[in-house]
Design a protein around this motif. Structure first.
Motif: not given
Length: 781
Positions: A652-669, A774-781
């Motif tokens: 119950s402590s694990l959640h599963f998601s996916f992130l679109s590289l086409d939309k959020h490449r800058e957040w990932l980098e 990391i110091p803080s989570w960046p915004a997901l624009d």
């Protein structure tokens, strides 16, 4: 006359103001943040940030080996610090500096005012640190960087405590504590304390990670745990702070009444015991630090020879009460195995003495780590190491065989031989692999000569044909075999693979849990009195919410309808059915503790809408496992991802998601920059770095503790790849959880990116993966 004096005062003050303005202008002229970042004065914040990221990637000291890379990186960070702050940028555009000159001008105005009224000068005016080059160079050898701190300092803190200072430019208080800091740092470093300095202006990431919100700050690090120093910065307080970091049970006070019990504990603890005889009433800090460094190998006691009640002890071992004496006792309590005396016990002398006596003459193998240290693998044919193992049992029945083996070991001590013993009933797998469960060894002792071949557990060995009884004949046979082994390594004709040994001395789960709870309470108590109240608000809010829910529940139950508590008891059939259902449920839980709760894998897309709830405000202990994909690989990767993580959906402590590289490449980098060597930082001259393929990357994000673990895609050419196979969902999965099969050549290579993801998930649950903070989570624009 008075008019002449006033005129003279005005002239001197104007001269001082002019000199100050020239100095400030000269300082400002030496550093132009626009020129450093290569941007114009009309550039936007987005352009400044982009230029900073590009230059920081190029000149980061961990990536650029140029001798001047560190100085260049410091200039880049300083320039970005000025231009990213609108107030500092405006001050620079207006006055030619970042705001410090404005403070300087105000300070100068105050000096002018005091000069005119009473000819008063503030001494600190003449010691103002105009630039970083004026800083004390003695701190340079202690400077810490984030990667160095995470990869070297934190692991080393389990061997010695660290005293770390957080400093910055333009910090008056940092200058005031500098003399005391230098004196204490030199004194403690000689004793074995690690010293570190973090410059908050250039290592903001590390300063945020340490929780330092102001300068100067001093903190201690031990066993990976950070403790802040809150007292006046004087020598005695800093020494006491370091001493308080150490555990309180490292050294036991020894007298005539308890020395026999202390030295006899070698059987239970499986360690040699060290006694230091000295005329100091308190245990020296050097001795405490040494006890901390060697606590896994030795037990330490201290004898104050000037105390009444130690005369018998000093007389028995013939101690010179005027010279510090250190003794090591092993299997024999009546006589020491080694002794060292010196009027001035230095750290190097103590380390050399203890490193040569870390183990008993016949140490008992109680863990895999101890086995690997006592029986190391051969490095070459000329450096063969052999272990002579006594496989025996506990109790008086086996005492005679052990004493004979110990006598043989003392008489045949060599660098290439190690004598050890093991209890068969505590390490049954080890004993069965060597004795093959032969009847002639049952209930008796046996001796085996072995040599480790690799880290996977492979060994070559030879077992004495007859059981070991300690007779003269047994001694001659063993001595003859060891003589033959010097010239004929092939004597060890048998080979096998040993499983890892059980850790016999590991604390019970309940004790470990209790220690963790005590540490957590201690951290909360320290934070309650010394931390910023803004940081404490989430904890206080959680505490009051829990109390409100608790008392609210009690009140609701108290005023609930009494008829609810007077329901008729269940019939016998209902009770029997309930018991049967309960038994079936408990059996199913015991039979398989990780059966998925659902018949499908629930994978949601991580977007700006659910970003806070699925990551930033994720509950403590919960993690979000995120798959990186693109529009073209979405279907294939989701199918393979669901197949790999399906068996882990029961948690119950694990959640599963996916992130679109086409939309959020800058957040990932941005996130991958904190992964250091795990994810290479693109070079600014690489025109195609924006097209870097991150599909198939998997990140396990811990929103509460602000760290992530990284899975890099499996390359099809690696060993164990399944490039030629066409994978589909396991037939054991329910129909709802299956995707459409895809067997095209392109889908095969894409699926292979997630090969071995399930093994990575196993390590994630074990907690053995590398963590990137990391110091803080960046915004997901």
């Amino acid at each position: 006359m008075e008019l002449g004096r006033a005129g003279l005062a005005w002239a001197a003050a104007l001269l001082l103001a002019a000199l100050g303005a020239q100095v400030a202008a000269a300082v400002a002229g030496d550093f132009d943040p626009y020129r450093v970042l290569g941007v114009g004065r009309s550039s936007s914040q987005a352009d400044i940030k982009k230029a900073y990221k590009r230059l920081a990637r190029e000149w980061h000291p961990d990536k650029n080996k140029d001798p001047g890379a560190e100085d260049k990186f410091i200039q880049i960070s300083k320039a970005y610090e000025i231009l990213s702050n609108e107030e500092k940028r405006a001050n620079f555009d207006r006055y030619g500096d970042a705001g410090e000159s404005q403070g300087y001008s105000q300070h100068q105005h105050r000096q002018f005012h005091h000069f005119h009224e009473g000819f008063y000068f503030d001494e600190s005016f003449f010691h103002f640190p105009f630039n970083s080059e004026r800083r004390d160079t003695s701190d340079e050898k202690y400077l810490l960087h984030f990667s160095h701190y995470i990869n070297e300092i934190v692991p080393d803190s389990f061997k010695k405590p660290y005293l770390i200072k957080i400093t910055s430019d333009w910090c008056f208080s940092c200058i005031h504590i500098e003399p005391v800091w230098k004196e204490v740092a030199q004194e403690l470093e000689v004793l074995g304390v690690g010293i570190g300095v973090v410059h908050a202006g250039y290592e903001r990431r590390l300063a945020h990670h340490l929780g330092a919100h102001s300068t100067p700050s001093i903190l201690g690090l031990i066993n990976g745990k950070i403790t802040f120093f809150h007292n006046a910065v004087i020598r005695e307080n800093l020494r006491q702070f370091v001493e308080n970091l150490l555990p309180g049970n490292l050294v036991e006070k020894i007298t005539d009444k308890n020395y026999i019990r202390f030295l006899s504990n070698w059987k239970k603890e499986n360690k040699p015991h060290v006694l230091l005889f000295d005329h100091m009433p308190v245990v020296p800090l050097l001795y405490k630090l040494t006890a901390f460094a060697y606590r896994d190998y030795l037990s330490f006691g201290y004898v104050y020879v000037g105390l009444r009640g130690t005369e018998q002890l000093s007389s028995q071992y013939n101690i010179n009460v005027y010279t510090p004496t250190m003794m090591i006792f092993k299997e024999h309590v009546d006589r020491p195995a080694d002794v060292v005396q010196a009027r001035d016990m230095k750290k190097q002398l103590i380390d050399d003495f203890l490193s040569q006596n870390k183990f008993l003459m016949v140490a008992r193998l109680t863990s895999q780590r101890l086995f690997q240290e006592l029986c190391p693998m051969k490095k070459s044919h000329r450096q063969r190491k052999h272990c002579v193992v006594l496989l025996t049992g506990e109790g008086d029945k086996f005492a005679e065989a052990y004493e004979a083996f110990l006598t043989f070991a003392v008489a045949n001590t060599k660098d290439t031989l190690k004598f050890v013993r093991i209890y068969n009933d505590r390490q049954p797998e080890f004993a069965d692999a060597l004795l093959m469960d032969e009847e002639k060894y049952r209930g008796k002792s046996a001796v085996v000569i072995l040599e480790r071949r690799n880290n996977a557990g492979k060994i070559a060995y030879k077992t004495l044909e007859e059981a070991w009884q300690g007779s003269k004949e047994d001694n001659f046979i063993l001595l003859d075999l060891l003589d033959q082994l010097r010239t004929d390594p092939g004597l060890l004709s048998s080979e096998t693979v040993l499983a890892d040994l059980n850790d016999e001395l590991a604390p019970m789960f309940l004790i470990r849990w209790l220690y963790s709870v005590l540490d957590y309470i201690s951290d909360c108590w320290d934070s309650l009195f010394h931390s910023n109240w803004r940081e404490m608000m989430p904890l206080l809010s959680l505490l009051f919410s829990a109390l409100f829910i608790l008392f609210g529940t009690v009140i609701v139950q108290a005023f609930s309808d009494s008829s609810d508590t007077r329901d008729s008891p269940p019939s016998e059939k209902e009770e029997t059915a309930a018991k049967t259902e309960k038994n079936d449920t408990s059996f199913s839980k015991e039979s398989n503790s990780r059966i998925p709760r659902k018949g499908f894998v629930e994978v949601t897309e991580l977007t700006d809408i659910n970003y806070n709830s699925n990551l930033v405000r994720l509950r403590p202990g919960h993690m979000n496992v995120v798959l990186i994909l693109s529009n073209s690989t979405k279907t294939v990767l989701l199918q393979k991802f669901a197949l790999e993580v399906y068996t882990f959906t029961g948690s119950s402590s694990l959640h599963f998601s996916f992130l679109s590289l086409d939309k959020h490449r800058e957040w990932l980098e941005y996130l991958l920059e904190f992964a250091q060597d795990a994810a290479p930082i693109p070079n600014q001259y690489d025109k195609h770095f924006l097209e870097r393929d991150y599909t198939g990357y998997v990140l396990a994000l811990n929103g509460h503790k602000k760290y992530f673990c990284l899975f890099k895609p499996h390359r099809s050419g690696d060993e164990g790849g399944t490039l030629g196979s066409c994978e589909d969902y396991d037939s054991s999965l329910p129909t709802e959880g299956r995707g459409k099969s895809s067997c095209s050549p392109g889908s095969r290579s894409i699926k292979n990116k997630l090969h071995k993801l399930s093994f990575w998930m196993e390590r994630l649950l074990e907690g053995s993966l590398q963590r990137f903070y990391i110091p803080s989570w960046p915004a997901l624009d």
